[in-house]
Design an enzyme around this catalytic site. Structure first.
Site, PDB file in Angstrom:
ATOM      1  N   ARG A  97     -10.118   8.986   2.011  1.00 58.09           N
ATOM      2  CA  ARG A  97     -10.472   8.005   0.999  1.00 58.09           C
ATOM      3  C   ARG A  97     -11.211   8.687  -0.149  1.00 58.09           C
ATOM      4  NH1 ARG A  97     -13.512   4.801   3.824  1.00 58.09           N
ATOM      5  NH2 ARG A  97     -11.788   3.539   4.567  1.00 58.09           N
ATOM      6  N   ASP A 125       0.844  -1.186   0.000  1.00 60.55           N
ATOM      7  CA  ASP A 125       0.000   0.000   0.000  1.00 60.55           C
ATOM      8  C   ASP A 125       0.882   1.239   0.000  1.00 60.55           C
ATOM      9  OD1 ASP A 125      -2.243  -1.537  -0.021  1.00 60.55           O
ATOM     10  OD2 ASP A 125      -2.930  -1.007   1.997  1.00 60.55           O
ATOM     11  N   MET A 169       1.437   4.879   9.143  1.00 63.59           N
ATOM     12  CA  MET A 169       0.446   5.056   8.080  1.00 63.59           C
ATOM     13  C   MET A 169       0.258   6.547   7.817  1.00 63.59           C
ATOM     14  SD  MET A 169      -3.538   3.789   7.741  1.00 63.59           S
ATOM     15  CE  MET A 169      -3.120   2.067   7.424  1.00 63.59           C
ATOM     16  N   TRP A 226     -13.911  -0.281  -1.751  1.00 66.62           N
ATOM     17  CA  TRP A 226     -13.009  -0.513  -0.632  1.00 66.62           C
ATOM     18  C   TRP A 226     -13.360  -1.788   0.129  1.00 66.62           C
ATOM     19  CZ3 TRP A 226     -13.117  -1.169   4.614  1.00 66.62           C
ATOM     20  CH2 TRP A 226     -11.922  -0.974   5.297  1.00 66.62           C
ATOM     21  N   GLU A 247     -11.145  -7.498   0.026  1.00 66.14           N
ATOM     22  CA  GLU A 247     -10.289  -8.263  -0.885  1.00 66.14           C
ATOM     23  C   GLU A 247      -9.117  -8.907  -0.138  1.00 66.14           C
ATOM     24  OE1 GLU A 247      -8.031  -4.640  -0.302  1.00 66.14           O
ATOM     25  OE2 GLU A 247     -10.134  -4.906  -0.809  1.00 66.14           O
ATOM     26  N   ASP A 248      -8.651  -8.283   0.945  1.00 62.50           N
ATOM     27  CA  ASP A 248      -7.556  -8.872   1.720  1.00 62.50           C
ATOM     28  C   ASP A 248      -8.048 -10.067   2.528  1.00 62.50           C
ATOM     29  OD1 ASP A 248      -9.114  -7.145   3.200  1.00 62.50           O
ATOM     30  OD2 ASP A 248      -7.451  -6.219   4.279  1.00 62.50           O
ATOM     31  N   ASP A 292       0.480   4.052   1.352  1.00 62.17           N
ATOM     32  CA  ASP A 292       0.457   4.892   2.552  1.00 62.17           C
ATOM     33  C   ASP A 292       1.165   4.272   3.748  1.00 62.17           C
ATOM     34  OD1 ASP A 292      -1.351   2.881   3.049  1.00 62.17           O
ATOM     35  OD2 ASP A 292      -3.052   4.173   3.485  1.00 62.17           O
ATOM     36  N   HIS A 336      -4.733  10.134   5.200  1.00 62.88           N
ATOM     37  CA  HIS A 336      -5.287  10.547   3.918  1.00 62.88           C
ATOM     38  C   HIS A 336      -6.797  10.403   3.951  1.00 62.88           C
ATOM     39  CE1 HIS A 336      -6.184   6.365   2.611  1.00 62.88           C
ATOM     40  NE2 HIS A 336      -5.140   6.065   3.350  1.00 62.88           N
TER      41      HIS A 336
END
Length: 426
Positions: A338, A222, A333, A302, A305-306, A224, A336
């Site tokens: 989304r 990722d 992290m 979002w 999927e993980d 971030d 930010h």
């Protein structure tokens, strides 16, 4: 006359010896210069610069965005069989010593200090490259004094996020170099404004990187997340299980994240196990990815999927490795917001519920996309792709509100939803 003749003969012999020595010396210099310059974009860029009054002026930086080796591809790629890695397409720089790098890299610093101001105002790409002159075109690095233990593809799925990307490149390149990796950084950029699909971009990153080289390790990263201790090594030996290293993150107070089995596929739910976080920064080999048919391509928007990836690995008997480096895998992290095209949607839980039944037909063997461009930037290889868009009926399904989604009752709610929607979308 006799002494004169002897003297001339000695003189002629000396000239022959000098001529022979000069030829040998010239040959050696050519060999050394050839080794020094072979395939080294970093060395070439340094030579283009020159020292003037104690400072270095580098012509290379006058136009960072000139993008070497750009090629445009308009055809649609389809991965209908197991991905096989080849060495075609990417020139390889090898060290001249023949020695393998140590399994304990000697120049690691341990716990690192980080200035959070870099989250907002990281250095420019030109400034970052000045600190990474040994990089070759495309964000490729190879240790010069030893042969790396592992060849690693760093794959970053993203769209936008340029500021965070600069923060990551500025912070992580030096860490990966201290870890003596033979690595290349790939950014897989989703074009357009459709829903973001991180897992599909991961599949594409694996597919495209495998076409260029045979990598020992594929790291999905990722944009971030920044490592705060370089003793957490970006390695995944062939004999090991998949690795999840973004375990301790400041946003979660450095506590490991796991989830209950709510909405999980029934075979996994019956075990009573928890789903451990397998997003963030995860490492897999080519064999492991092929065993599970890669990631699901179905997760538009979002989340989940993980979890789907974790359950796929579990179903093939893999045990995700964590806590490998005595809690040195600590991450910061970057804060930010989304993007609107990556909102959470309840439909992801219904997809997750059916993940194991879809695994054989949803993944690498169903992957379709178009490569719009491949650009070898100094700090990374950017691959811009068209991944299509979900159908309108699929968007409606994904946005459907599922009652009791945070309780065990979702395991009774989802089957009825799938009975209604399943034939249309799955």
């Amino acid at each position: 006359m006799q002494p004169v003749e002897t003297k001339n003969e000695n003189f002629l012999l000396t000239k022959r010896e000098l001529l022979f020595a000069a030829i040998v010396l010239a040959a050696l210099l050519l060999m050394l210069s050839g080794t020094f310059f072979t395939n080294s974009q970093a060395v070439k860029s340094y030579i283009e610069g020159y020292k003037t009054n104690g400072s270095i002026r580098i012509n290379f930086f006058t136009n960072y965005s000139s993008n070497y080796f750009t090629r445009n591809i308009t055809s649609v790629s389809s991965t209908n069989e197991t991905i096989s890695s080849t060495n075609e397409g990417l020139e390889v720089t090898t060290n001249v010593t023949g020695y393998t790098c140590s399994r304990s890299p000697p120049n690691l610093l341990g716990r690192l200090n980080y200035n959070n101001a870099s989250d907002i105002n990281p250095p420019s790409l030109d400034e970052i490259y000045r600190n990474n002159l040994r990089l070759e075109a495309g964000g490729r690095y190879t240790p010069l004094d030893c042969r790396a233990q592992y060849k690693v593809a760093i794959i970053i799925p993203l769209r936008g996020r340029e500021t965070q990307l600069r923060s990551l490149l500025n912070h992580m390149h030096l860490i990966w170099q201290r870890q003596q990796l033979d690595y290349t950084v790939y950014t897989i950029w989703q074009s357009g404004e459709n829903l973001f699909n991180r897992a599909k971009l991961m599949n594409i990153g694996f597919s495209e990187a495998s076409k260029e080289r045979k990598y020992d390790c594929y790291v999905f990263h990722d944009v971030d997340l920044l490592l705060m201790d370089d003793r957490c090594l970006y390695w995944c030996p062939e004999e090991d299980n998949p690795r999840s290293i973004s375990i301790y993150i400041d946003k979660f107070n450095f506590k490991p994240v796991s989830y209950g089995s709510i909405c999980a596929p029934e075979p996994f739910r019956k075990t009573g196990e928890r789903v451990h976080l397998f997003g963030g920064v995860s490492m897999l080999t080519s064999k492991q990815l092929n065993d599970i048919n890669g990631c699901s391509n179905a997760y538009w928007g979002w989340g989940a999927e993980d979890n789907d990836l974790y359950v796929r690995l579990w179903s093939k008997g893999y045990e995700v490795q964590r806590d490998l480096y005595n809690k040195s895998c600590v991450f910061h992290m970057i804060k930010h917001t989304r993007e609107k095209s990556n909102e959470k949607q309840d439909g992801r839980f219904a997809l997750y519920y059916k993940s194991l039944s879809r695994m054989g037909k949803d993944g690498l063997n169903s992957l379709k996309y178009g490569v719009l461009s491949i650009k070898r930037e100094p700090l990374y290889t950017n691959i811009t792709v068209d991944i299509g868009a979900p159908s309108q009926i699929f968007k409606l399904f994904m946005s459907k509100k599922i009652p009791n989604i945070r309780s065990q009752r979702c395991n009774r709610t989802i089957p009825s939803i799938l009975e209604e929607w399943g034939p249309k979308i799955l």
